[in-house]
Each structure stands twice: as structure tokens, then as C-alpha cells.
Motif scaffolding. Structure first.
Motif, PDB file in Angstrom:
ATOM      1  N   ARG A   6       0.588  -1.314  -0.088  1.00  0.00           N
ATOM      2  CA  ARG A   6       0.006   0.117   0.286  1.00  0.00           C
ATOM      3  C   ARG A   6       0.901   1.265  -0.161  1.00  0.00           C
ATOM      4  O   ARG A   6       1.638   1.243   0.145  1.00  0.00           O
ATOM      5  N   ALA A   8       0.280   4.790   1.475  1.00  0.00           N
ATOM      6  CA  ALA A   8      -0.393   5.836   2.802  1.00  0.00           C
ATOM      7  C   ALA A   8      -0.333   7.238   2.958  1.00  0.00           C
ATOM      8  O   ALA A   8       0.358   7.176   4.096  1.00  0.00           O
ATOM      9  N   PRO A   9      -0.749   8.191   2.329  1.00  0.00           N
ATOM     10  CA  PRO A   9      -0.540   9.257   2.120  1.00  0.00           C
ATOM     11  C   PRO A   9      -0.999  10.362   3.417  1.00  0.00           C
ATOM     12  O   PRO A   9      -2.305   9.850   3.178  1.00  0.00           O
ATOM     13  N   SER A  10      -0.423  11.109   3.806  1.00  0.00           N
ATOM     14  CA  SER A  10      -1.788  11.926   4.574  1.00  0.00           C
ATOM     15  C   SER A  10      -1.652  13.180   3.743  1.00  0.00           C
ATOM     16  O   SER A  10      -0.791  13.713   3.262  1.00  0.00           O
ATOM     17  N   GLU A  42      -4.652   8.701   4.873  1.00  0.00           N
ATOM     18  CA  GLU A  42      -4.631   8.345   6.284  1.00  0.00           C
ATOM     19  C   GLU A  42      -4.715   9.639   7.136  1.00  0.00           C
ATOM     20  O   GLU A  42      -3.749  10.501   7.053  1.00  0.00           O
ATOM     21  N   TYR A 196      -0.985   7.509  15.294  1.00  0.00           N
ATOM     22  CA  TYR A 196      -0.557   6.542  13.486  1.00  0.00           C
ATOM     23  C   TYR A 196      -0.039   5.030  13.854  1.00  0.00           C
ATOM     24  O   TYR A 196      -0.814   4.602  12.869  1.00  0.00           O
ATOM     25  N   VAL A 200      -1.717   2.346  11.321  1.00  0.00           N
ATOM     26  CA  VAL A 200      -1.453   1.357  10.414  1.00  0.00           C
ATOM     27  C   VAL A 200      -1.236   0.298  10.591  1.00  0.00           C
ATOM     28  O   VAL A 200      -1.050  -0.564   9.898  1.00  0.00           O
ATOM     29  N   ARG A 214       7.964   1.472   2.072  1.00  0.00           N
ATOM     30  CA  ARG A 214       8.012   3.396   2.930  1.00  0.00           C
ATOM     31  C   ARG A 214       9.516   3.384   2.753  1.00  0.00           C
ATOM     32  O   ARG A 214      10.173   2.685   2.855  1.00  0.00           O
ATOM     33  N   LEU A 218      11.062   5.720   8.207  1.00  0.00           N
ATOM     34  CA  LEU A 218       9.933   5.106   9.563  1.00  0.00           C
ATOM     35  C   LEU A 218      10.531   3.483  10.008  1.00  0.00           C
ATOM     36  O   LEU A 218       9.686   2.723  10.943  1.00  0.00           O
TER      37      LEU A 218
END
Ligand code: GLU
Length: 281
Positions: A6, A8-10, A42, A196, A200, A214, A218
């Protein structure tokens, strides 16, 4: 093995080159493996997330040539799932309410000691002031923290596999290390359904994500995620933390780097292949 990943942008700003690299790499890896690429929005932080950014993000990703199954998962719709994960951790006595603000935490942490880290992947390491408070005592403005000492006490010896270049290999979780270098992370914030880290982990499991692709920033938080997976009996995906795209000065790109926004490049006449070339794909 199936492959589901995936991006998963904010939705708190425009996508820049770093996001493009992350999304393209995840999409390419899924395609090469005959797998699935998902998009997840997100938007937990309601004070910063904007629907218009979500529209632009989707437009940019489509322009880059990516596609994904619709409807997409939006974290703002998932409050019940996060609440039930919190309930499970609460039932194990691993959570407590905390009313400390930044200044309280700074004051309680005291003077820096040599060799003792003050900041971890979740920000300042919490000194534990509220740790003995019962959950029932939670005030309307309190956050919920994980008692890391209690959470790691009965830890079997979880490991995770990393395929990214900087940390290639199998990594074990070390209980003492989690206590001293991560500490009591926040799992629910004021005005947000979860944090978060909790969201997640719950969402990756619910969406059947087998491979998390990612940014390297992270990697350090992955220990928190693997720990939560163990506490919640959820599977641990394989991780691939990729290099970060930096500007000419070597600084990593942030949302505010509008000059490197994908939309700007597009308006300047660049093609998706130019973007691929710029990020080295
Ligand atoms: N939403 C996070 C971000 O925009 C990405 C989280 C993840 O990929 O685990 O940085």
C-alpha cells in the motif's frame, strides 16, 4: 506467496518527489510480484487533513500511471476498529491515561544524562509520570499511552524481515531497548480515533498487507509496529524501507517543499517518465 502492498499518504499537502518515489516503487514491486497495490488515506489528524488534498493526491498518482482498487480505506472511517484494538490492550492492563503536556514532560525528564536517549521514534521519551493511573481515571483531554515495560515483559522474541538496502536482514525486538529508546508511546490522541502507530498496524492487518514499502525515516518506528502486531495477535508483514529523496542540499523533502510538488512538475511540462528518471526508477 501473495504480495499486497500500500501507499498511505496523509492528505495534508501536495505529493512531492519523495512520495512519487515511494508510490511508484511500491506499485512496481506489486506489479513485478503479480500482487496488489492499495491506496490508503491516512487522515487521522482531522485538524490538518483536507479533502481537496486527497483529490489532488489521487489525481497526481493517476497521472503517474498508478491504479488501485476503489473504494480506498480512509482512516477517519475506522474509529471502531482502533477502539476495539485499544480495548484488547486495555484488557491486558497495558494502557494508561496521560495528561502531561510538552512542558510537563520536559520538566519531568530532568537534565540530560550521558548515553540516555531523550528522543525516540515517537518523539520525546516519556518519563512515566502518569504510568500508575488507572484507565478509568481518564480525563476528556488525556491521551492513552502504552506501558512499554509491561508490554515487553512477556514478549516472546519477535522478529521482522527487512528487504530495504540500509537495514537488510532479520531484526529482533529487544525489550530493554524498547523501554529505553522508545518508551511509553501514545496510542490514542485527543480528538483522534487512534494514533499513527495503532492505526497503521490495525489497517495493514485488516487490508491483508503482506509487504510494507515506505521511507527509511519510518524504519525506527517499525519496532513499535511489530510489538503491537504481537500484542494484538496480528501477522507481521515483510518490510522494505527505501532511501529518501533529498534536495540538492541533501535535505529530505517535506510537504512544504511545494517547489518539488508533482503538480508543479506536471504544469512545467514534465512527463511521468521524467519523474521516474528524477527519482532513479
Ligand atoms: N502516513 C504516513 C506518511 O504519510 C505513512 C505511513 C506508512 O507508510 O506506514 O508519512
Amino acid at each position: 506467496m501473495t504480495f499486497t502492498t500500500r501507499f498511505a499518504p496523509s492528505p495534508t499537502g501536495p505529493l512531492h518527489l519523495g512520495h512519487a518515489y515511494s508510490a511508484l516503487l511500491a506499485h512496481d514491486m506489486a506489479q513485478a510480484a503479480g500482487g496488489t497495490f492499495l491506496l490508503r488515506i491516512e487522515d487521522l489528524d482531522r485538524s490538518r487533513a483536507r479533502p481537496e488534498w486527497e483529490v489532488q493526491i489521487k489525481g497526481d498518482l493517476r497521472w503517474l500511471g498508478l491504479d488501485w482498487p476503489e473504494p480506498v480505506v480512509r482512516q477517519s472511517d475506522r474509529a471502531d476498529a482502533y477502539a476495539s484494538a485499544l480495548d484488547r490492550l486495555a484488557a491486558r492492563g497495558l494502557l494508561y491515561p496521560c495528561s502531561c503536556n510538552r512542558a510537563d514532560i520536559g520538566a519531568a525528564a530532568g537534565a540530560p544524562q550521558e548515553g540516555v536517549p531523550r528522543f525516540g521514534p515517537d518523539g520525546r521519551i516519556y518519563p512515566g509520570t502518569c504510568r500508575d493511573r488507572p484507565l478509568a481515571d481518564r480525563g476528556p483531554n488525556d491521551v492513552i499511552r502504552l506501558n512499554m515495560g509491561a508490554a515487553t515483559r512477556a514478549l516472546p522474541a519477535p522478529t521482522f524481515t527487512e528487504t530495504g538496502p540500509a537495514h537488510l536482514g532479520t531484526h529482533g525486538l529487544d525489550a530493554q531497548d524498547l523501554v529505553t529508546t522508545v518508551g511509553d508511546v501514545i496510542l490514542e490522541r485527543r480528538q483522534m480515533a487512534g494514533s499513527y502507530h495503532l492505526a497503521v498496524v490495525v489497517d495493514d492487518a485488516a487490508q491483508g498487507v503482506t509487504h510494507v514499502v515506505r521511507g527509511e525515516d519510518l524504519f525506527d518506528a517499525t519496532r513499535i509496529h511489530v510489538l503491537l502486531q504481537h500484542l494484538l495477535d496480528l501477522p507481521t508483514p515483510q518490510y522494505h524501507h527505501h532511501r529518501l529523496i533529498r534536495d540538492e542540499a541533501g535535505k529530505r523533502l517535506a510537504k512544504r517543499d511545494d517547489a518539488r510538488a508533482i503538480a508543479r512538475y506536471r504544469d512545467d511540462g514534465l512527463t511521468p517518465s521524467d519523474i521516474r528518471a528524477r527519482v532513479g526508477l
